[in-house]
Design an enzyme around this catalytic site. Structure first.
Site, PDB file in Angstrom:
ATOM      1  N   HIS A   6       0.847  -1.208   0.000  1.00 15.08           N
ATOM      2  CA  HIS A   6       0.000   0.000   0.000  1.00 15.08           C
ATOM      3  C   HIS A   6       0.874   1.247   0.000  1.00 15.08           C
ATOM      4  O   HIS A   6       0.577   2.235  -0.672  1.00 15.08           O
ATOM      5  CB  HIS A   6      -0.871   0.055   1.263  1.00 15.08           C
ATOM      6  CG  HIS A   6      -1.802  -1.099   1.438  1.00 15.08           C
ATOM      7  ND1 HIS A   6      -1.626  -2.051   2.412  1.00 15.08           N
ATOM      8  CD2 HIS A   6      -2.931  -1.444   0.764  1.00 15.08           C
ATOM      9  CE1 HIS A   6      -2.600  -2.937   2.350  1.00 15.08           C
ATOM     10  NE2 HIS A   6      -3.408  -2.609   1.353  1.00 15.08           N
ATOM     11  N   GLN A  52     -17.730  -6.754   0.136  1.00 21.38           N
ATOM     12  CA  GLN A  52     -16.901  -7.523  -0.792  1.00 21.38           C
ATOM     13  C   GLN A  52     -16.413  -8.844  -0.187  1.00 21.38           C
ATOM     14  O   GLN A  52     -15.596  -9.532  -0.778  1.00 21.38           O
ATOM     15  CB  GLN A  52     -15.744  -6.680  -1.317  1.00 21.38           C
ATOM     16  CG  GLN A  52     -14.695  -6.287  -0.298  1.00 21.38           C
ATOM     17  CD  GLN A  52     -13.689  -5.299  -0.878  1.00 21.38           C
ATOM     18  OE1 GLN A  52     -13.939  -4.113  -0.979  1.00 21.38           O
ATOM     19  NE2 GLN A  52     -12.519  -5.794  -1.276  1.00 21.38           N
ATOM     20  N   LYS A  62      -1.125  -6.824  -8.034  1.00 19.38           N
ATOM     21  CA  LYS A  62      -1.309  -8.146  -7.422  1.00 19.38           C
ATOM     22  C   LYS A  62      -2.768  -8.580  -7.551  1.00 19.38           C
ATOM     23  O   LYS A  62      -3.064  -9.722  -7.845  1.00 19.38           O
ATOM     24  CB  LYS A  62      -0.902  -8.169  -5.962  1.00 19.38           C
ATOM     25  CG  LYS A  62      -0.952  -9.605  -5.413  1.00 19.38           C
ATOM     26  CD  LYS A  62      -0.545  -9.682  -3.984  1.00 19.38           C
ATOM     27  CE  LYS A  62      -1.641  -9.262  -3.052  1.00 19.38           C
ATOM     28  NZ  LYS A  62      -2.822 -10.172  -3.045  1.00 19.38           N
ATOM     29  N   ASP A  63      -3.686  -7.625  -7.347  1.00 23.63           N
ATOM     30  CA  ASP A  63      -5.112  -7.909  -7.541  1.00 23.63           C
ATOM     31  C   ASP A  63      -5.447  -7.613  -9.003  1.00 23.63           C
ATOM     32  O   ASP A  63      -6.158  -6.643  -9.319  1.00 23.63           O
ATOM     33  CB  ASP A  63      -5.947  -7.043  -6.597  1.00 23.63           C
ATOM     34  CG  ASP A  63      -5.706  -7.428  -5.149  1.00 23.63           C
ATOM     35  OD1 ASP A  63      -5.813  -8.619  -4.831  1.00 23.63           O
ATOM     36  OD2 ASP A  63      -5.367  -6.542  -4.347  1.00 23.63           O
TER      37      ASP A  63
HETATM   38  O1  PAF Z   1      -8.009  -3.690  -2.921  1.00 25.83           O
HETATM   39  C1  PAF Z   1      -8.596  -3.313  -1.889  1.00 25.83           C
HETATM   40  O2  PAF Z   1      -7.970  -3.068  -0.871  1.00 25.83           O
HETATM   41  C2  PAF Z   1     -10.106  -3.156  -1.905  1.00 25.83           C
HETATM   42  O3  PAF Z   1     -10.715  -4.081  -2.742  1.00 25.83           O
HETATM   43  C3  PAF Z   1     -10.579  -1.728  -2.263  1.00 25.83           C
HETATM   44  C4  PAF Z   1     -10.153  -1.333  -3.649  1.00 25.83           C
HETATM   45  C5  PAF Z   1     -10.012  -0.749  -1.241  1.00 25.83           C
HETATM   46  C6  PAF Z   1     -12.108  -1.651  -2.195  1.00 25.83           C
HETATM   47  O4  PAF Z   1     -12.595  -1.894  -0.929  1.00 25.83           O
END
Ligand code: PAF
Length: 278
Positions: A34, A58, A146-147
């Protein structure tokens, strides 16, 4: 760093922020991955805003929402030390009031890979990211590679719905042994953490093979599967080689950029990783 918790307070503050505004969205559980997005946002934008919200929509009911490793105090300290200008930490009841009734849903691109394993996950992501974009009004938003599917889904949503926001894709940050940084790595025992090295080892072997001229898609999937099978602790969810843009599975030879991706469980922990072959 200003901490803002109410949407109205951010709206007032927004009028005094210098642009361009760069947004770094997070669920919490802040790590160096991050923080690398923060570094990039700071290098490109006048104001860096981070978003900290453990979005319940989510996570499927059987997933790890209740134990997700997000510690607000630690997360605030890390973001502050890295130079975030504004940190928005909304309350669940402001984001999802009792009469909340909207879902943002993408179709084809959310079906394969993580979408096939995590029902409701991507609609949770696209709904919160749409709200986030409308509240924060960033010029640029930073997402990690990564995602990979999340990144594609958001790029597609921004294009389809004409959000006036540039999506910046940021490289995966890895530990020295190749393991991709993830908040979920905290769940791994010492032994499981050691076995997690098989993920990138397989992807890396496949990438070297691609660079040596191999193009047959089955070869790459097999290299990764064989590597993962060396660990008795790893159970494979999928190993996929898909078109980098559309995420449709490739058969035969690769002739455009391809995403080699995997998802596994190590113990109870769901881990994903990928490399791009291009
Ligand atoms: O990748 C993440 O941390 C989450 O999916 C996000 C983009 C903050 C949405 O909640």
């Amino acid at each position: 760093m200003k901490i803002v918790r109410k949407i109205e307070s951010y709206r007032k503050l927004y009028t005094s922020l210098h642009g361009p505004i760069g947004l770094v969205p997070t669920l919490g559980g802040i790590h160096e991955g991050h923080l690398s997005l923060v570094d990039l946002a700071k290098s490109e934008c006048a104001t860096t805003v981070s978003w900290l919200f453990l979005n319940p929509k989510q996570f499927a009911p059987n997933e790890d929402l209740a134990i997700y490793p997000a510690e607000e105090k630690e997360d605030i300290a890390l973001l502050k030390a890295r130079g975030v200008d504004v940190l928005f930490i909304p309350k669940t009841e402001d984001i999802y009031p009792v009469d909340f009734d909207t879902v943002v849903l993408l179709d084809k691109i959310t079906k394969p890979l993580e979408g096939s394993r995590r029902p409701g996950h991507f609609e949770g992501v696209t709904t919160i990211v749409s709200k986030m974009f409308n509240i924060i009004k960033p010029d640029k938003a930073y997402f990690g590679e990564k995602d990979a599917q999340q990144l594609r889904v958001i790029q597609k949503m921004v294009k389809d719905l004409n959000f006036p926001i540039e999506i910046i894709s940021c490289p995966t940050i890895r530990d020295d042994d190749g393991v991709a940084l993830s908040s979920r790595n905290k769940y791994l025992s010492v032994t499981e953490r050691r076995e997690a090295t098989f993920l990138y080892r397989g992807l890396y072997k496949a990438k070297v093979c691609y660079e040596q001229g191999e193009r047959n898609s089955d070869v790459f999937r097999n290299i990764v599967i064989q590597e993962l099978k060396k660990s008795s602790l790893i159970s494979i969810d999928y190993v996929s080689l898909s078109d980098h843009r559309t995420l449709s599975e490739i058969s035969g030879d690769i002739n455009s950029p391809a995403l080699l991706s995997l998802a596994v469980h190590i113990g109870g922990t769901h881990l994903i990783d990928n490399v791009v072959l291009q």
